[in-house]
Structure formats: C-alpha cells, structure tokens
Write a protein that holds these residues in place. Structure first.
Motif, PDB file in Angstrom:
ATOM      1  N   ASN A 112      13.140  18.438 -10.932  1.00  0.00           N
ATOM      2  CA  ASN A 112      13.816  17.726 -12.003  1.00  0.00           C
ATOM      3  C   ASN A 112      14.702  18.727 -12.731  1.00  0.00           C
ATOM      4  O   ASN A 112      14.185  19.625 -13.398  1.00  0.00           O
ATOM      5  CB  ASN A 112      12.789  17.109 -12.966  1.00  0.00           C
ATOM      6  CG  ASN A 112      13.438  16.235 -14.000  1.00  0.00           C
ATOM      7  OD1 ASN A 112      14.289  15.424 -13.698  1.00  0.00           O
ATOM      8  ND2 ASN A 112      13.024  16.399 -15.247  1.00  0.00           N
ATOM      9  N   LEU A 116      18.527  17.274 -17.149  1.00  0.00           N
ATOM     10  CA  LEU A 116      18.127  15.866 -17.227  1.00  0.00           C
ATOM     11  C   LEU A 116      16.818  15.653 -17.979  1.00  0.00           C
ATOM     12  O   LEU A 116      16.328  14.535 -18.062  1.00  0.00           O
ATOM     13  CB  LEU A 116      18.030  15.284 -15.817  1.00  0.00           C
ATOM     14  CG  LEU A 116      19.357  15.227 -15.053  1.00  0.00           C
ATOM     15  CD1 LEU A 116      19.130  14.751 -13.625  1.00  0.00           C
ATOM     16  CD2 LEU A 116      20.353  14.344 -15.777  1.00  0.00           C
ATOM     17  N   ASP A 119      17.239  13.132 -20.678  1.00  0.00           N
ATOM     18  CA  ASP A 119      17.918  11.914 -20.239  1.00  0.00           C
ATOM     19  C   ASP A 119      16.864  10.828 -20.026  1.00  0.00           C
ATOM     20  O   ASP A 119      16.087  10.882 -19.071  1.00  0.00           O
ATOM     21  CB  ASP A 119      18.681  12.205 -18.949  1.00  0.00           C
ATOM     22  CG  ASP A 119      19.494  11.030 -18.473  1.00  0.00           C
ATOM     23  OD1 ASP A 119      18.892  10.001 -18.106  1.00  0.00           O
ATOM     24  OD2 ASP A 119      20.732  11.148 -18.458  1.00  0.00           O
ATOM     25  N   HIS A 122      16.931   8.801 -16.667  1.00  0.00           N
ATOM     26  CA  HIS A 122      16.463   9.627 -15.552  1.00  0.00           C
ATOM     27  C   HIS A 122      14.941   9.804 -15.602  1.00  0.00           C
ATOM     28  O   HIS A 122      14.268   9.704 -14.575  1.00  0.00           O
ATOM     29  CB  HIS A 122      17.154  10.994 -15.563  1.00  0.00           C
ATOM     30  CG  HIS A 122      16.732  11.869 -14.423  1.00  0.00           C
ATOM     31  ND1 HIS A 122      17.251  11.729 -13.156  1.00  0.00           N
ATOM     32  CD2 HIS A 122      15.817  12.857 -14.351  1.00  0.00           C
ATOM     33  CE1 HIS A 122      16.672  12.609 -12.357  1.00  0.00           C
ATOM     34  NE2 HIS A 122      15.809  13.309 -13.058  1.00  0.00           N
TER      35      HIS A 122
END
Length: 170
Positions: A112, A116, A119, A122
């Motif tokens: 990951n 992100l 986010d 996500h």
C-alpha cells in the motif's frame, strides 16, 4: 508440514540481486514475500530466479516503483488467485497453498503506497479486498507493507486519521 516464510521490503531488487540470490540459494523458505520490488517488465524472471528452486508471481507497477513479488518453492502446490476487476488497481498477490485435501492456507501479499494512506476510497477498497478474501473456510494471512503510520499496532489505536481508523477497524 512446516512452512517457513519470509517477508521483506526490498526498496529495489535491481540493486540487491546478489543478496536476493544468496537468500534463494542459502535458506529453506517455502515462500518469500517481497514488497516494493521496484520492478517493471525490464527484468526477466530468469534473472531474478538465478537457477533457484522457486518460481515467481509478480505484480509490477508500470513506473518501476512499488510492486509485490512472491517466490514460491517448486515443491509447493499453489493456486494463484487472479484479482477480480474490482481490485486490479491494488498492488497485491493472492495465493492458496495446498498441503493436502484438508489443509489449505491463503496468503494475501499487499503493498500500500504511503501516498494513499490518507485516501479514504483507496483504504475502503483495500478493506474490501480483505473482507472478500476472508470468505473462505481456511486460514488467511495478510502480509505486506500497509503504510499506515498513524496506527500503533501495540495498543492497537489510530491517531487522527479517518482512513487509518477505518483500516484498523477492518
């Protein structure tokens, strides 16, 4: 049967090929999970394997950063589970290891990207991947580099981020 596994974050295998080959030829791991392989299509599987007794599953990122790579001992019976279209944008590899008709384990290797971590869409997608893969009747192991720095896994508690809280709850 004992399955020895190794997980590490490489931050570029290209610059560490001799170390990788030493690992592949000197230790008896059934599966080696690597995050941040930093590979794209330019480096062949045969150059990575260097005559070892493994085969490779890989999910490279087009820009040569990130990515996940799994080395699997040739003697293991493994099913590579293809990602459904919902999860194609995630950097992950899903595999089931079968020891016998009654003994199977699922491994989900994830990278990951840190960019992100905050986010929410996500993180929601990543949690959906986890929930989707837990719908089997055998053990599931999630391994990788999740990059949620606001989570203290020792407590466990998240500090000040909605996406981190959501991931921790998942």
């Amino acid at each position: 049967m004992l399955l020895r596994c190794k997980l590490f974050n490489a931050r570029s295998l290209c610059s560490k090929l001799s170390n990788l080959h030493l690992l592949l030829h000197s230790y008896d791991f059934g599966i080696i999970f690597i995050t941040e392989s930093w590979l794209n299509g330019d480096l062949s599987d045969s150059l990575l394997l260097s005559g070892s007794s493994y085969y490779i599953l890989r999910k490279d990122r087009y820009d040569g950063y990130g990515g996940v790579l799994v080395f699997i001992q040739n003697s293991l019976k493994v099913v590579n589970n293809e990602l459904t279209t919902d999860f194609l944008q995630l950097e992950c590899i899903i595999l089931d290891v079968m020891f016998s008709y009654r003994s199977m384990y699922r491994f989900v290797c994830v990278y990951n990207p840190p960019a992100l971590a905050n986010d929410i869409p996500h993180t929601t997608l990543l949690c959906s991947l986890f929930n989707y893969n837990c719908c089997v009747n055998y053990p599931v192991f999630f391994v990788g580099d999740f990059n949620y720095p606001n989570i203290d896994w020792g407590i466990p508690m998240s500090f000040g981020s909605v996406s981190h809280d959501y991931f921790l709850t998942c």
